[in-house]
Design a protein around this motif. Sequence first.
Motif, mmCIF file in Angstrom:
data_model
loop_
_atom_site.group_PDB
_atom_site.id
_atom_site.type_symbol
_atom_site.label_atom_id
_atom_site.label_comp_id
_atom_site.label_asym_id
_atom_site.label_seq_id
_atom_site.Cartn_x
_atom_site.Cartn_y
_atom_site.Cartn_z
ATOM 1 N N MET A 159 0.838 -1.190 0.000
ATOM 2 C CA MET A 159 0.000 0.000 0.000
ATOM 3 C C MET A 159 0.879 1.249 0.000
ATOM 4 O O MET A 159 1.807 1.360 0.807
ATOM 5 N N GLU A 160 0.592 2.151 -0.921
ATOM 6 C CA GLU A 160 1.330 3.400 -1.007
ATOM 7 C C GLU A 160 0.396 4.568 -0.718
ATOM 8 O O GLU A 160 -0.742 4.612 -1.206
ATOM 9 N N ARG A 161 0.896 5.506 0.080
ATOM 10 C CA ARG A 161 0.158 6.737 0.348
ATOM 11 C C ARG A 161 0.915 7.887 -0.312
ATOM 12 O O ARG A 161 2.069 8.144 -0.023
ATOM 13 N N ARG A 162 0.231 8.555 -1.222
ATOM 14 C CA ARG A 162 0.849 9.619 -2.005
ATOM 15 C C ARG A 162 0.455 10.986 -1.443
ATOM 16 O O ARG A 162 -0.722 11.286 -1.273
ATOM 17 N N HIS A 163 1.456 11.785 -1.128
ATOM 18 C CA HIS A 163 1.223 13.132 -0.608
ATOM 19 C C HIS A 163 1.433 14.110 -1.762
ATOM 20 O O HIS A 163 2.556 14.387 -2.162
ATOM 21 N N ARG A 164 0.347 14.596 -2.291
ATOM 22 C CA ARG A 164 0.414 15.413 -3.500
ATOM 23 C C ARG A 164 0.876 16.827 -3.189
ATOM 24 O O ARG A 164 0.180 17.586 -2.539
ATOM 25 N N HIS A 165 2.057 17.138 -3.677
ATOM 26 C CA HIS A 165 2.605 18.492 -3.570
ATOM 27 C C HIS A 165 2.594 19.004 -2.134
ATOM 28 O O HIS A 165 2.395 20.189 -1.874
ATOM 29 N N GLY A 166 2.751 18.085 -1.179
ATOM 30 C CA GLY A 166 2.859 18.484 0.216
ATOM 31 C C GLY A 166 1.561 18.885 0.879
ATOM 32 O O GLY A 166 1.566 19.379 2.000
ATOM 33 N N ASP A 167 0.422 18.683 0.232
ATOM 34 C CA ASP A 167 -0.864 19.085 0.789
ATOM 35 C C ASP A 167 -1.582 17.862 1.348
ATOM 36 O O ASP A 167 -2.060 17.017 0.596
ATOM 37 N N PRO A 168 -1.699 17.715 2.683
ATOM 38 C CA PRO A 168 -2.338 16.538 3.273
ATOM 39 C C PRO A 168 -3.780 16.353 2.819
ATOM 40 O O PRO A 168 -4.284 15.227 2.806
ATOM 41 N N ALA A 169 -4.437 17.438 2.459
ATOM 42 C CA ALA A 169 -5.838 17.346 2.042
ATOM 43 C C ALA A 169 -5.991 16.628 0.713
ATOM 44 O O ALA A 169 -7.097 16.203 0.359
ATOM 45 N N THR A 170 -4.904 16.497 -0.035
ATOM 46 C CA THR A 170 -4.985 15.844 -1.344
ATOM 47 C C THR A 170 -4.253 14.498 -1.360
ATOM 48 O O THR A 170 -3.907 13.988 -2.414
ATOM 49 N N ASP A 171 -4.009 13.928 -0.170
ATOM 50 C CA ASP A 171 -3.363 12.620 -0.104
ATOM 51 C C ASP A 171 -4.197 11.573 -0.844
ATOM 52 O O ASP A 171 -5.435 11.647 -0.866
ATOM 53 N N ALA A 172 -3.529 10.595 -1.435
ATOM 54 C CA ALA A 172 -4.210 9.500 -2.116
ATOM 55 C C ALA A 172 -3.537 8.193 -1.727
ATOM 56 O O ALA A 172 -2.342 8.153 -1.445
ATOM 57 N N GLU A 173 -4.331 7.108 -1.706
ATOM 58 C CA GLU A 173 -3.806 5.794 -1.348
ATOM 59 C C GLU A 173 -4.036 4.812 -2.483
ATOM 60 O O GLU A 173 -5.101 4.825 -3.128
ATOM 61 N N GLU A 174 -3.039 3.967 -2.722
ATOM 62 C CA GLU A 174 -3.133 2.926 -3.740
ATOM 63 C C GLU A 174 -2.773 1.587 -3.114
ATOM 64 O O GLU A 174 -1.854 1.498 -2.301
ATOM 65 N N LEU A 175 -3.498 0.544 -3.510
ATOM 66 C CA LEU A 175 -3.250 -0.805 -3.015
ATOM 67 C C LEU A 175 -2.829 -1.700 -4.164
ATOM 68 O O LEU A 175 -3.575 -1.875 -5.137
ATOM 69 N N PHE A 176 -1.620 -2.250 -4.052
ATOM 70 C CA PHE A 176 -1.101 -3.172 -5.051
ATOM 71 C C PHE A 176 -1.288 -4.594 -4.542
ATOM 72 O O PHE A 176 -0.817 -4.941 -3.458
ATOM 73 N N LEU A 177 -1.967 -5.437 -5.332
ATOM 74 C CA LEU A 177 -2.117 -6.856 -5.017
ATOM 75 C C LEU A 177 -1.276 -7.672 -5.991
ATOM 76 O O LEU A 177 -0.906 -7.212 -7.070
ATOM 77 N N GLY A 178 -0.984 -8.915 -5.612
ATOM 78 C CA GLY A 178 -0.068 -9.757 -6.380
ATOM 79 C C GLY A 178 -0.484 -9.977 -7.824
ATOM 80 O O GLY A 178 -1.668 -9.929 -8.183
ATOM 81 N N ASP A 179 0.522 -10.239 -8.664
ATOM 82 C CA ASP A 179 0.284 -10.461 -10.090
ATOM 83 C C ASP A 179 -0.460 -11.775 -10.326
ATOM 84 O O ASP A 179 -0.445 -12.692 -9.503
ATOM 85 N N VAL A 180 -1.120 -11.846 -11.484
ATOM 86 C CA VAL A 180 -1.855 -13.032 -11.912
ATOM 87 C C VAL A 180 -1.038 -13.705 -13.015
ATOM 88 O O VAL A 180 -0.585 -13.047 -13.949
ATOM 89 N N HIS A 181 -0.829 -15.000 -12.912
ATOM 90 C CA HIS A 181 0.012 -15.730 -13.863
ATOM 91 C C HIS A 181 -0.492 -15.541 -15.289
ATOM 92 O O HIS A 181 -1.699 -15.544 -15.545
ATOM 93 N N THR A 182 0.439 -15.363 -16.221
ATOM 94 C CA THR A 182 0.048 -15.147 -17.618
ATOM 95 C C THR A 182 -0.491 -16.416 -18.271
ATOM 96 O O THR A 182 -1.178 -16.336 -19.300
#
Length: 456
Positions: A159-182
């Motif tokens: 999980m990554e939390r992105r702090h956009r241009h130093g403004d806490p009000a615009t923070d965003a979170e992304e969740l990466f889950l494992g890859d699926v076999h090709t």
Amino acid sequence: MLKHLQDGDQISVHMPPDIAGHWVSDSCEVRSGPEFLTRSYHFYSNHTFEALQFYYRDHHCTEPSYTLLIQGSVHPRQASWVVRGGTEADYQLSHVQLVSHNRAAAEELQVKLEQSCGLTKHLDPGLGYELWAKGSEHSGRDCTRGLYFSMQELQLLRMERRHRHGDPATDAEELFLGDVHTERTQRRLHKPSGYQPPLQSVKTYDASCVTCQIISEADLYNPPVLPSQNERPLRLYGNWVSRRCEVRPGVLFLTRHFVFHEDGNIWEGHYYHFSDPVCRHPTFSISARGHYSQGVPSTAVMGGTEFTFTVTHMKVTPMDMATTSLLNVFSGDECGKQGSWRLGVQQDVTPTSGCAALGIRLPHTEYELFRMGRDLSGHSLLFNGQRPTNGSSPDRPHKRATSYQPPLIRCISSQKGATGIGKEGDHHFRLGNGCETLHLHLIHVFVLATVVFWGI
């Protein structure tokens, strides 16, 4: 080239991650097969989860076919020993339910399930059907196999939390889950060693993400229908660079830089390999050059264009002592002149037909798949074929990808930016997507023996 990634935003990664919340796709995703889908996952504080996977007939996700409702529990454990920067997790399923959304989809599913699990019940659109349930009278019968279903993706989290241009009000979170076999037949046995496209937190997604809003409001019986889009012509000309530090199965961290020349169908690929998940510690770089064919619309993957790429020239630069030593101890003149490698000094390995120490032989041909897209800010994106999970090369037409790697963003020569900084752990690092077409020192891979996989 890449000065930094991700617009200079500050990003923090917390281990183990607190994944409680509602997470959704921000685009129509493509899995090998191909399969077109969107995802809406709820994780609860008591470690249970409820996941919706919406499947479609088209690559813009405008024609829903069927939906799977998956329920169970997931428990994050320790930092991954396989994928640095990720967290391993255990999961259990308790219930999998299917709903088809039209007659054609129901009939197609009926055939698959009759063959895979002896389904006798008639499937009707809009009605739920239990594919598997823990402890039920039909628990010995698993009807998910006919759909190549697996939730192994829950074994690896980031999980990554992105702090956009130093403004806490615009923070965003992304969740990466494992890859699926090709290879779809291998999905149930696969232990993830890479990631799928990230899911966006419903609490923090960008207001301009219409797709996020549509998916977040959908349910089992009312699948999301994404806005229709016009097909974007494929224009390769120019410079394209990674938007973030990329992870490939096999524990490879890298950034990529492609250059497509206006005349002669000439291309260049610069691959910068690293030993860490934020691409701060370079191990070696590869610069390849060759030619590519005219594109042909794919008959296998809707919206894709097929190409044939050939590599005829290649240079290698060792960026750490371990790689430099590896290249120097490799016997024979099959990767430059034996014993001649120096840290940070590039060497042309075309005369030795590539570099056997890195598993690369010249000339090398790969059968590729490309498509164009746009991000939320309107920037052009370039997707190319996902590398095979087993580490092989798509060097035969039948091995051509049916899904995509993380996209590259078109590099505008006027973009500038400060050099990125980064740290791992419960940590912070700074990346951005400014770029300039200069030689740089990024890319990925911790070299083990003589096996490294690379490619377009």
